[in-house]
Scaffold this active site. Structure first.
Site, PDB file in Angstrom:
ATOM      1  N   LYS A 168     131.112 -22.220  29.985  1.00 38.72           N
ATOM      2  CA  LYS A 168     132.554 -22.207  29.748  1.00 38.72           C
ATOM      3  C   LYS A 168     133.046 -20.973  28.997  1.00 38.72           C
ATOM      4  CE  LYS A 168     134.191 -26.241  31.369  1.00 38.72           C
ATOM      5  NZ  LYS A 168     135.395 -26.368  32.216  1.00 38.72           N
ATOM      6  N   SER A 179     124.691 -26.237  33.994  1.00 41.26           N
ATOM      7  CA  SER A 179     125.963 -25.755  33.458  1.00 41.26           C
ATOM      8  C   SER A 179     126.069 -25.793  31.940  1.00 41.26           C
ATOM      9  CB  SER A 179     127.122 -26.541  34.080  1.00 41.26           C
ATOM     10  OG  SER A 179     126.934 -27.927  33.904  1.00 41.26           O
TER      11      SER A 179
END
Length: 406
Positions: A51, A300
């Site tokens: 992110k 992720s």
């Protein structure tokens, strides 16, 4: 439309800020899937997740006036840390709204980066509504965690690194929550090589992108119930949806119990920790209908609290038959406990815990309850041990939820 030039600009902006998370070849996953499997370890990224890519790039595109007003966002954790980190680096105040179910490690890390944290709602959508309200009331600049093309461009820069490490990649498996990561990675991947297959993966209990693709437009699920908290999104982004639709070849859905399996596999095979959302791509390997392909699994993120980690290990071992508990009633006389121990020893059962209770029954001939928690090699070994006990005349009952830490 997102262009190659935008991805190039984002890569330049992020240079020196993020880590280039080099691919890791997995012999174990390769053998099991029949393909050559590589891990893209964004769990090792700055702030522990991908992110930071989108958050940092997005802030770089804001005007001075937008920055001075301060930032606000909603996130289940990883985007929160990305925005908090980037805002601190830019000297900009940030307010982060997080669901009340967010793991403590993500909440504390976000605070450590200097952001004001507000806990609200049970899922991302609840937190997003609060963030939008704060943006209006305080005049803050809203930085959406996924429904923003600049955010998607920043996330997609990891495709450059994938192609750099593995130019002949065939398949990229991408976790999907709101769709920003998948939109960015799939768009850049197709720009770099139209023949690469990009497969999205989302949790079965929050399959909002699958529902939207089937409907042909963005839809909202009535609930998002999954242990993959980072992808518990009821409504995917309408801005990024067309990019997912046009550049993603298919989307797979994964039940929660298979994420537990993937967690244990990754820990034991690679000594790595990935959060449940990051494990979606690993769990998807068994659903690939191909052989001898170069496959990249995007991990992720890795921001998992210790309590959740402990629970996953326990449930994973139980699910594989490597930890189990049985109970048996014994006569209250010397030597009975040793007799049971001898049977277990002959069959290589490793005792973890014993509970020997003499006070459950007033009948001393069958009045002692023995509970034994064992470590085994798997379900076949477990059945062998239980059969051996029965052959020796014991009435054995398995306990469905052994708690071997207490």
């Amino acid at each position: 439309m997102i262009s190659l030039e935008q991805f190039k600009t984002a890569r330049s902006v992020l240079q020196g800020v993020i880590r280039s998370t080099n691919l890791i070849h997995s012999p174990a996953f390769s053998k099991n899937s029949g393909n050559q499997v590589y891990l893209k370890p964004e769990n090792m990224q700055v702030t522990g997740a991908y992110k930071i890519r989108g958050a940092y790039y997005k802030i770089s595109t804001l005007t001075q006036e937008q920055r001075q007003r301060g930032l606000v966002t909603a996130s289940a954790g990883n985007h929160a840390q990305g925005v908090a980190y980037a805002a601190q680096a830019a000297g900009v105040p940030a307010v982060i709204v997080m669901p009340t179910t967010t793991p403590l490690v993500k909440v504390n890390n976000t605070k450590d980066y200097g952001a004001e944290v507000i806990l609200h709602g049970e899922v991302f959508d609840d937190a997003a509504a609060m963030a939008a309200q704060l943006a209006e009331e305080r005049g803050l600049t809203y930085v959406h965690p996924f429904n923003d093309l600049d955010i998607a461009v920043g996330q997609g820069t990891m495709a450059y690194e994938i192609f750099q490490d593995l130019p002949d990649v065939d398949i990229i498996l991408v976790p999907i929550g709101g769709g920003g990561l998948c939109a960015g990675v799939s768009t850049l991947a197709k720009l770099l090589n139209p023949h690469v297959k990009v497969i999205g993966v989302e949790p079965e209990g929050a399959a909002s992108m699958t529902a939207s693709l089937e409907a042909g437009h963005v839809v909202t699920l009535p609930s998002a119930n999954t242990i993959a908290d980072g992808t518990a999104v009821k409504t995917p982004g309408d801005l990024v949806f067309p990019y997912v639709r046009d550049n993603t070849d298919s989307v797979l859905t994964i039940p929660d119990d298979e994420l537990v399996e993937a967690f244990l596999d990754l820990m034991e095979r690679h000594k790595m920790v990935a959060e449940n959302s990051g494990l979606l791509s690993v769990a998807a390997l068994k659903y690939l209908d191909c052989r001898d392909k170069n496959v990249v699994c995007i991990l992720s993120g890795g921001n998992m609290d210790v309590i959740t980690m402990s629970s996953l290990v326990q449930h994973g071992l139980i699910g594989r038959g490597r930890i189990f508990t049985f109970s048996v009633m014994l006569p209250d006389r010397p030597g009975e406990l040793r007799r049971v121990a001898d049977i277990l020893a002959r069959h290589n059962g490793n005792i973890i815990k014993l509970e020997h209770n003499q006070f459950v029954n007033i009948n001393r001939q069958s009045g002692v309850e023995l509970k034994v928690t064992l470590e085994a090699f798997g379900h076949d070994h477990k059945r062998e041990i239980l059969s051996a006990m029965q052959e020796e005349g014991y009435e054995v009952k398995t306990v469905s939820t052994p708690e071997f830490y207490t």
